[in-house]
Design a protein around this motif. Structure first.
Motif, PDB file in Angstrom:
ATOM      1  N   TRP A   1       0.831  -1.197   0.000  1.00  0.00           N
ATOM      2  CA  TRP A   1       0.000   0.000   0.000  1.00  0.00           C
ATOM      3  C   TRP A   1       0.871   1.256   0.000  1.00  0.00           C
ATOM      4  CZ3 TRP A   1      -5.010   0.659  -0.847  1.00  0.00           C
ATOM      5  CH2 TRP A   1      -5.634   1.834  -0.435  1.00  0.00           C
ATOM      6  N   GLY A   2       1.931   1.268   0.813  1.00  0.00           N
ATOM      7  CA  GLY A   2       2.853   2.405   0.850  1.00  0.00           C
ATOM      8  C   GLY A   2       3.590   2.592  -0.468  1.00  0.00           C
ATOM      9  N   MET A   3       3.988   1.495  -1.098  1.00  0.00           N
ATOM     10  CA  MET A   3       4.636   1.592  -2.404  1.00  0.00           C
ATOM     11  C   MET A   3       3.673   2.159  -3.448  1.00  0.00           C
ATOM     12  SD  MET A   3       7.733   0.845  -2.004  1.00  0.00           S
ATOM     13  CE  MET A   3       8.208   0.807  -3.704  1.00  0.00           C
ATOM     14  N   GLY A   4       2.397   1.824  -3.318  1.00  0.00           N
ATOM     15  CA  GLY A   4       1.396   2.390  -4.216  1.00  0.00           C
ATOM     16  C   GLY A   4       1.303   3.897  -4.061  1.00  0.00           C
ATOM     17  N   TRP A   5       1.360   4.385  -2.822  1.00  0.00           N
ATOM     18  CA  TRP A   5       1.298   5.836  -2.608  1.00  0.00           C
ATOM     19  C   TRP A   5       2.534   6.536  -3.140  1.00  0.00           C
ATOM     20  CZ3 TRP A   5      -2.830   8.402  -2.285  1.00  0.00           C
ATOM     21  CH2 TRP A   5      -3.966   7.891  -1.651  1.00  0.00           C
ATOM     22  N   ILE A   6       3.690   5.912  -3.009  1.00  0.00           N
ATOM     23  CA  ILE A   6       4.917   6.515  -3.563  1.00  0.00           C
ATOM     24  C   ILE A   6       4.828   6.577  -5.088  1.00  0.00           C
ATOM     25  CG2 ILE A   6       7.384   6.105  -3.930  1.00  0.00           C
ATOM     26  CD1 ILE A   6       7.517   5.149  -1.042  1.00  0.00           C
ATOM     27  N   THR A   7       4.333   5.513  -5.706  1.00  0.00           N
ATOM     28  CA  THR A   7       4.182   5.501  -7.161  1.00  0.00           C
ATOM     29  C   THR A   7       3.164   6.535  -7.603  1.00  0.00           C
ATOM     30  OG1 THR A   7       4.685   3.136  -7.106  1.00  0.00           O
ATOM     31  CG2 THR A   7       3.758   3.998  -9.140  1.00  0.00           C
ATOM     32  N   TYR A   8       2.074   6.678  -6.835  1.00  0.00           N
ATOM     33  CA  TYR A   8       1.063   7.673  -7.177  1.00  0.00           C
ATOM     34  C   TYR A   8       1.623   9.087  -7.041  1.00  0.00           C
ATOM     35  CZ  TYR A   8      -3.424  10.035  -7.428  1.00  0.00           C
ATOM     36  OH  TYR A   8      -4.451  10.863  -7.792  1.00  0.00           O
ATOM     37  N   ALA A   9       2.448   9.329  -6.028  1.00  0.00           N
ATOM     38  CA  ALA A   9       3.074  10.649  -5.872  1.00  0.00           C
ATOM     39  C   ALA A   9       4.007  10.939  -7.047  1.00  0.00           C
ATOM     40  CB  ALA A   9       3.843  10.730  -4.556  1.00  0.00           C
ATOM     41  N   ALA A  10       4.747   9.936  -7.502  1.00  0.00           N
ATOM     42  CA  ALA A  10       5.614  10.121  -8.672  1.00  0.00           C
ATOM     43  C   ALA A  10       4.783  10.419  -9.918  1.00  0.00           C
ATOM     44  CB  ALA A  10       6.467   8.882  -8.888  1.00  0.00           C
ATOM     45  N   PHE A  11       3.636   9.740 -10.048  1.00  0.00           N
ATOM     46  CA  PHE A  11       2.745  10.026 -11.173  1.00  0.00           C
ATOM     47  C   PHE A  11       2.247  11.462 -11.113  1.00  0.00           C
ATOM     48  CE2 PHE A  11      -1.827  10.509 -11.996  1.00  0.00           C
ATOM     49  CZ  PHE A  11      -1.790  10.533 -13.382  1.00  0.00           C
ATOM     50  N   LEU A  12       1.825  11.920  -9.939  1.00  0.00           N
ATOM     51  CA  LEU A  12       1.325  13.292  -9.813  1.00  0.00           C
ATOM     52  C   LEU A  12       2.404  14.310 -10.155  1.00  0.00           C
ATOM     53  CD1 LEU A  12      -0.811  13.040  -6.550  1.00  0.00           C
ATOM     54  CD2 LEU A  12      -1.641  13.255  -8.903  1.00  0.00           C
TER      55      LEU A  12
ATOM     56  N   THR B   1       4.852   8.313 -17.358  1.00  0.00           N
ATOM     57  CA  THR B   1       3.761   8.857 -16.552  1.00  0.00           C
ATOM     58  C   THR B   1       2.548   7.937 -16.578  1.00  0.00           C
ATOM     59  OG1 THR B   1       4.538  11.088 -16.994  1.00  0.00           O
ATOM     60  CG2 THR B   1       2.276  10.869 -16.216  1.00  0.00           C
ATOM     61  N   GLN B   2       2.165   7.470 -17.765  1.00  0.00           N
ATOM     62  CA  GLN B   2       1.015   6.570 -17.856  1.00  0.00           C
ATOM     63  C   GLN B   2       1.286   5.242 -17.174  1.00  0.00           C
ATOM     64  OE1 GLN B   2      -0.543   6.134 -21.796  1.00  0.00           O
ATOM     65  NE2 GLN B   2      -0.936   8.317 -22.003  1.00  0.00           N
ATOM     66  N   ALA B   3       2.501   4.739 -17.305  1.00  0.00           N
ATOM     67  CA  ALA B   3       2.844   3.480 -16.651  1.00  0.00           C
ATOM     68  C   ALA B   3       2.831   3.623 -15.135  1.00  0.00           C
ATOM     69  CB  ALA B   3       4.212   3.003 -17.126  1.00  0.00           C
ATOM     70  N   GLU B   4       3.245   4.775 -14.622  1.00  0.00           N
ATOM     71  CA  GLU B   4       3.222   4.995 -13.172  1.00  0.00           C
ATOM     72  C   GLU B   4       1.802   4.957 -12.632  1.00  0.00           C
ATOM     73  OE1 GLU B   4       5.229   8.729 -12.879  1.00  0.00           O
ATOM     74  OE2 GLU B   4       7.147   7.798 -12.396  1.00  0.00           O
ATOM     75  N   PHE B   5       0.864   5.544 -13.371  1.00  0.00           N
ATOM     76  CA  PHE B   5      -0.530   5.538 -12.916  1.00  0.00           C
ATOM     77  C   PHE B   5      -1.083   4.114 -12.864  1.00  0.00           C
ATOM     78  CE2 PHE B   5      -5.112   5.765 -13.762  1.00  0.00           C
ATOM     79  CZ  PHE B   5      -5.498   6.454 -12.632  1.00  0.00           C
ATOM     80  N   VAL B   6      -0.845   3.354 -13.923  1.00  0.00           N
ATOM     81  CA  VAL B   6      -1.345   1.973 -13.958  1.00  0.00           C
ATOM     82  C   VAL B   6      -0.652   1.140 -12.879  1.00  0.00           C
ATOM     83  CG1 VAL B   6      -1.562  -0.102 -15.381  1.00  0.00           C
ATOM     84  CG2 VAL B   6      -1.930   2.137 -16.403  1.00  0.00           C
ATOM     85  N   LEU B   7       0.629   1.366 -12.678  1.00  0.00           N
ATOM     86  CA  LEU B   7       1.360   0.640 -11.638  1.00  0.00           C
ATOM     87  C   LEU B   7       0.827   0.980 -10.252  1.00  0.00           C
ATOM     88  CD1 LEU B   7       3.693  -1.291 -11.025  1.00  0.00           C
ATOM     89  CD2 LEU B   7       5.192   0.693 -10.929  1.00  0.00           C
ATOM     90  N   ALA B   8       0.490   2.254 -10.020  1.00  0.00           N
ATOM     91  CA  ALA B   8      -0.068   2.645  -8.725  1.00  0.00           C
ATOM     92  C   ALA B   8      -1.402   1.943  -8.486  1.00  0.00           C
ATOM     93  CB  ALA B   8      -0.254   4.156  -8.660  1.00  0.00           C
ATOM     94  N   ILE B   9      -2.256   1.908  -9.486  1.00  0.00           N
ATOM     95  CA  ILE B   9      -3.532   1.198  -9.340  1.00  0.00           C
ATOM     96  C   ILE B   9      -3.286  -0.277  -9.084  1.00  0.00           C
ATOM     97  CG2 ILE B   9      -5.594   0.451 -10.606  1.00  0.00           C
ATOM     98  CD1 ILE B   9      -5.681   3.172 -11.884  1.00  0.00           C
ATOM     99  N   GLY B  10      -2.326  -0.857  -9.791  1.00  0.00           N
ATOM    100  CA  GLY B  10      -1.994  -2.266  -9.577  1.00  0.00           C
ATOM    101  C   GLY B  10      -1.471  -2.538  -8.173  1.00  0.00           C
ATOM    102  N   LEU B  11      -0.658  -1.634  -7.641  1.00  0.00           N
ATOM    103  CA  LEU B  11      -0.147  -1.819  -6.280  1.00  0.00           C
ATOM    104  C   LEU B  11      -1.254  -1.685  -5.240  1.00  0.00           C
ATOM    105  CD1 LEU B  11       3.265   0.027  -6.554  1.00  0.00           C
ATOM    106  CD2 LEU B  11       2.917  -2.398  -6.087  1.00  0.00           C
ATOM    107  N   PHE B  12      -2.164  -0.728  -5.442  1.00  0.00           N
ATOM    108  CA  PHE B  12      -3.294  -0.601  -4.514  1.00  0.00           C
ATOM    109  C   PHE B  12      -4.168  -1.863  -4.559  1.00  0.00           C
ATOM    110  CE2 PHE B  12      -2.989   4.219  -5.083  1.00  0.00           C
ATOM    111  CZ  PHE B  12      -2.276   4.370  -3.914  1.00  0.00           C
ATOM    112  N   ALA B  13      -4.429  -2.360  -5.749  1.00  0.00           N
ATOM    113  CA  ALA B  13      -5.244  -3.579  -5.889  1.00  0.00           C
ATOM    114  C   ALA B  13      -4.520  -4.782  -5.295  1.00  0.00           C
ATOM    115  CB  ALA B  13      -5.575  -3.813  -7.354  1.00  0.00           C
ATOM    116  N   THR B  14      -3.217  -4.848  -5.477  1.00  0.00           N
ATOM    117  CA  THR B  14      -2.433  -5.940  -4.890  1.00  0.00           C
ATOM    118  C   THR B  14      -2.505  -5.901  -3.375  1.00  0.00           C
ATOM    119  OG1 THR B  14      -0.940  -5.932  -6.785  1.00  0.00           O
ATOM    120  CG2 THR B  14      -0.130  -6.964  -4.778  1.00  0.00           C
TER     121      THR B  14
END
Length: 165
Positions: free
Chosen positions: A48-59, A78-91
């Protein structure tokens, strides 16, 4: 050397804040997630924390792209970071639900959507179908996480009813 240019860069860097409030909030949530991980030792909090870091990088990359025209590689990242953040949250959601089979399917779907998100700006920048496909893939990832949490909830409620009987 032009002194206006020499002094303009530091002044310009001070005028545009490095981290806006959106990025700061995402990073604060990441730090809180890591503190909870340290206290409770639950694996899903680390994800979950890694997802937030990825989302911050996307922003940050998205805001940077709004200020300056991004290159194709920056748009792909940028697009890959957003999809990766969603994937990390779902994971993280599926890890908390202990849904191992659904987690395997989620990782396969996420990897395909991330690959498409990287390739679209590089090779098919004007493809509406690919854009819709990536957006649909992101919704499928989120739906898989919701389904996994729903299954966990329904199994827990059935176990609670059997204990009462």
């Amino acid at each position: 050397m032009n002194p206006a240019w020499f002094l303009g860069y530091p002044v310009g860097a001070l005028a545009v804040p490095w981290l806006a409030s959106r990025e700061s909030c995402a990073l604060i949530l990441a730090v809180v997630s890591f503190l909870f991980f340290r206290a409770f030792r639950e694996r899903y909090l680390l994800t979950w924390g890694m997802g937030w870091i990825t989302y911050a990088a996307f922003l940050f990359m998205e805001r940077r792209g709004a200020l300056h025209t991004p290159s194709q590689a920056a748009a792909a990242i940028t697009q890959a970071e957003f999809v990766l953040a969603i994937g990390l949250f779902a994971t993280a959601a599926l890890l908390s639900a202990h849904a191992k089979r659904l987690l395997t399917a989620l990782l396969m779907v996420s990897s395909v959507v991330v690959a498409c998100a990287v390739l679209r700006p590089l090779y098919l920048p004007d493809s509406v179908g690919m854009k819709v496909g990536i957006e649909a893939g992101c919704r499928v990832i989120a739906a898989m996480a919701a389904f996994g949490l729903f299954l966990m909830r329904s199994v827990d409620s059935k176990a609670g009813h059997e204990d009462c009987a």
